[in-house]
Write a protein that holds these residues in place. Structure first.
Motif, PDB file in Angstrom:
ATOM      1  N   ILE A 277       0.877  -1.174   0.000  1.00  0.00           N
ATOM      2  CA  ILE A 277       0.000   0.000   0.000  1.00  0.00           C
ATOM      3  C   ILE A 277       0.913   1.223   0.000  1.00  0.00           C
ATOM      4  O   ILE A 277       1.850   1.288   0.812  1.00  0.00           O
ATOM      5  CB  ILE A 277      -0.919   0.005   1.246  1.00  0.00           C
ATOM      6  N   PRO A 278       0.655   2.205  -0.878  1.00  0.00           N
ATOM      7  CA  PRO A 278       1.488   3.409  -0.873  1.00  0.00           C
ATOM      8  C   PRO A 278       1.378   4.140   0.466  1.00  0.00           C
ATOM      9  O   PRO A 278       0.333   4.128   1.110  1.00  0.00           O
ATOM     10  CB  PRO A 278       0.920   4.267  -2.003  1.00  0.00           C
TER      11      PRO A 278
ATOM     12  N   GLU B 195       1.039   7.123   1.167  1.00  0.00           N
ATOM     13  CA  GLU B 195       0.001   8.164   1.190  1.00  0.00           C
ATOM     14  C   GLU B 195      -1.358   7.593   1.596  1.00  0.00           C
ATOM     15  O   GLU B 195      -2.192   8.296   2.161  1.00  0.00           O
ATOM     16  CB  GLU B 195      -0.156   8.830  -0.196  1.00  0.00           C
ATOM     17  N   GLU B 196      -1.594   6.302   1.320  1.00  0.00           N
ATOM     18  CA  GLU B 196      -2.888   5.676   1.614  1.00  0.00           C
ATOM     19  C   GLU B 196      -2.863   4.881   2.927  1.00  0.00           C
ATOM     20  O   GLU B 196      -3.857   4.256   3.294  1.00  0.00           O
ATOM     21  CB  GLU B 196      -3.280   4.728   0.475  1.00  0.00           C
ATOM     22  N   ALA B 197      -1.760   4.904   3.652  1.00  0.00           N
ATOM     23  CA  ALA B 197      -1.568   4.018   4.806  1.00  0.00           C
ATOM     24  C   ALA B 197      -2.132   4.558   6.111  1.00  0.00           C
ATOM     25  O   ALA B 197      -2.031   3.902   7.139  1.00  0.00           O
ATOM     26  CB  ALA B 197      -0.087   3.716   4.984  1.00  0.00           C
ATOM     27  N   GLN B 198      -2.740   5.730   6.099  1.00  0.00           N
ATOM     28  CA  GLN B 198      -3.383   6.303   7.282  1.00  0.00           C
ATOM     29  C   GLN B 198      -2.480   6.308   8.515  1.00  0.00           C
ATOM     30  O   GLN B 198      -2.817   5.793   9.573  1.00  0.00           O
ATOM     31  CB  GLN B 198      -4.678   5.563   7.595  1.00  0.00           C
TER      32      GLN B 198
ATOM     33  N   ARG C 195       6.339   2.947   7.118  1.00  0.00           N
ATOM     34  CA  ARG C 195       6.815   2.058   6.045  1.00  0.00           C
ATOM     35  C   ARG C 195       7.250   0.722   6.633  1.00  0.00           C
ATOM     36  O   ARG C 195       7.755   0.648   7.743  1.00  0.00           O
ATOM     37  CB  ARG C 195       8.016   2.683   5.327  1.00  0.00           C
TER      38      ARG C 195
ATOM     39  N   ALA D  19      -0.392  -2.836   6.912  1.00  0.00           N
ATOM     40  CA  ALA D  19      -1.504  -1.881   6.865  1.00  0.00           C
ATOM     41  C   ALA D  19      -2.828  -2.569   6.543  1.00  0.00           C
ATOM     42  O   ALA D  19      -3.894  -1.990   6.770  1.00  0.00           O
ATOM     43  CB  ALA D  19      -1.213  -0.799   5.833  1.00  0.00           C
TER      44      ALA D  19
ATOM     45  N   LYS E 197      -0.759  -6.877   3.511  1.00  0.00           N
ATOM     46  CA  LYS E 197      -0.160  -5.863   2.642  1.00  0.00           C
ATOM     47  C   LYS E 197       0.616  -4.907   3.541  1.00  0.00           C
ATOM     48  O   LYS E 197       0.132  -4.526   4.617  1.00  0.00           O
ATOM     49  CB  LYS E 197      -1.225  -5.086   1.869  1.00  0.00           C
TER      50      LYS E 197
ATOM     51  N   VAL F 164       3.167  -1.321   4.004  1.00  0.00           N
ATOM     52  CA  VAL F 164       3.322   0.039   3.503  1.00  0.00           C
ATOM     53  C   VAL F 164       4.629   0.152   2.745  1.00  0.00           C
ATOM     54  O   VAL F 164       5.680  -0.264   3.247  1.00  0.00           O
ATOM     55  CB  VAL F 164       3.267   1.062   4.645  1.00  0.00           C
TER      56      VAL F 164
END
Length: 196
Positions: A159-160, A162-165, A169, A173, A193, A195
């Motif tokens: 998951i990028p 930016e979308e990991a809330q 890293r 997530a 998945k 980050v």
């Protein structure tokens, strides 16, 4: 007049005088007092037979002891083998129980989000099933928001950031399947998945 301290200091001297006096009263012993009598009778054939029987009996006893010890070894090996087999059976049963739990969890994911009552019933059943797993020694391993650990996690994507809330890293997530263990053995990997 002597003090208590002075009399305590004189005690060893008094004891030494008493010991010396007792030593003087002991009877003197010479080396002749320890003279050993020669063997009065020669060793006979009967003596040799008795000795031979004694050593033979001792040897038989030793052989029996060794045989009984050898008989115990297979029993110990059998017990160890049965314990290993029991553990393997327990692990297999635990894997089956977790697979059934996972099947119900998969069904729950496919239910229409509008079916609020059905979702509530499934959630209650899943909570009860989770408690039953714990009662038989099956533990869920922590996965969400943990750093990826390949010993009990399998990555199915990323998951990028930016979308990991707010998840860092390399941490998990999203969890698509939970991880479980029994007696320290992983019996199901998590599908996750991370980050990126």
């Amino acid at each position: 007049m002597s003090t208590i301290h002075e009399s305590a200091n004189n005690r060893p001297e008094e004891l030494q005088r008493l010991l010396d006096k007792e030593l003087l009263q002991l009877e003197k012993i010479t080396i002749e007092d320890f003279e050993v009598d020669p063997i009065e009778k020669p060793v006979t054939q009967e003596d040799l037979k008795q000795f031979q029987q004694f050593t033979s009996t001792s040897f038989r006893s030793l052989e029996e002891l060794l045989e009984s010890n050898q008989a115990v070894l297979p029993v110990d090996e059998a017990i160890t083998r049965l314990q290993d087999e029991a553990l393997q059976d327990r692990v297999q049963m635990a894997k089956r129980a977790v697979q059934i739990f996972t099947l119900f969890e998969d069904v729950r994911q496919t239910v229409d989000p509008e079916s609020v009552d059905l979702l509530a019933q499934l959630d209650a059943a899943m909570d009860q099933a989770h408690l039953l797993l714990e009662e038989i020694g099956i533990q869920e391993l922590s996965v969400y928001d943990e750093y990826f650990d390949e010993s009990y996690m399998e990555a199915v994507g990323t998951i990028p950031v930016e979308e990991a809330q707010g998840i860092e890293r390399f941490k998990v997530a999203a969890v698509f399947r939970r991880a479980f263990s029994i007696e320290g053995l992983v019996i199901q990997d998590a599908l996750v998945k991370t980050v990126s």
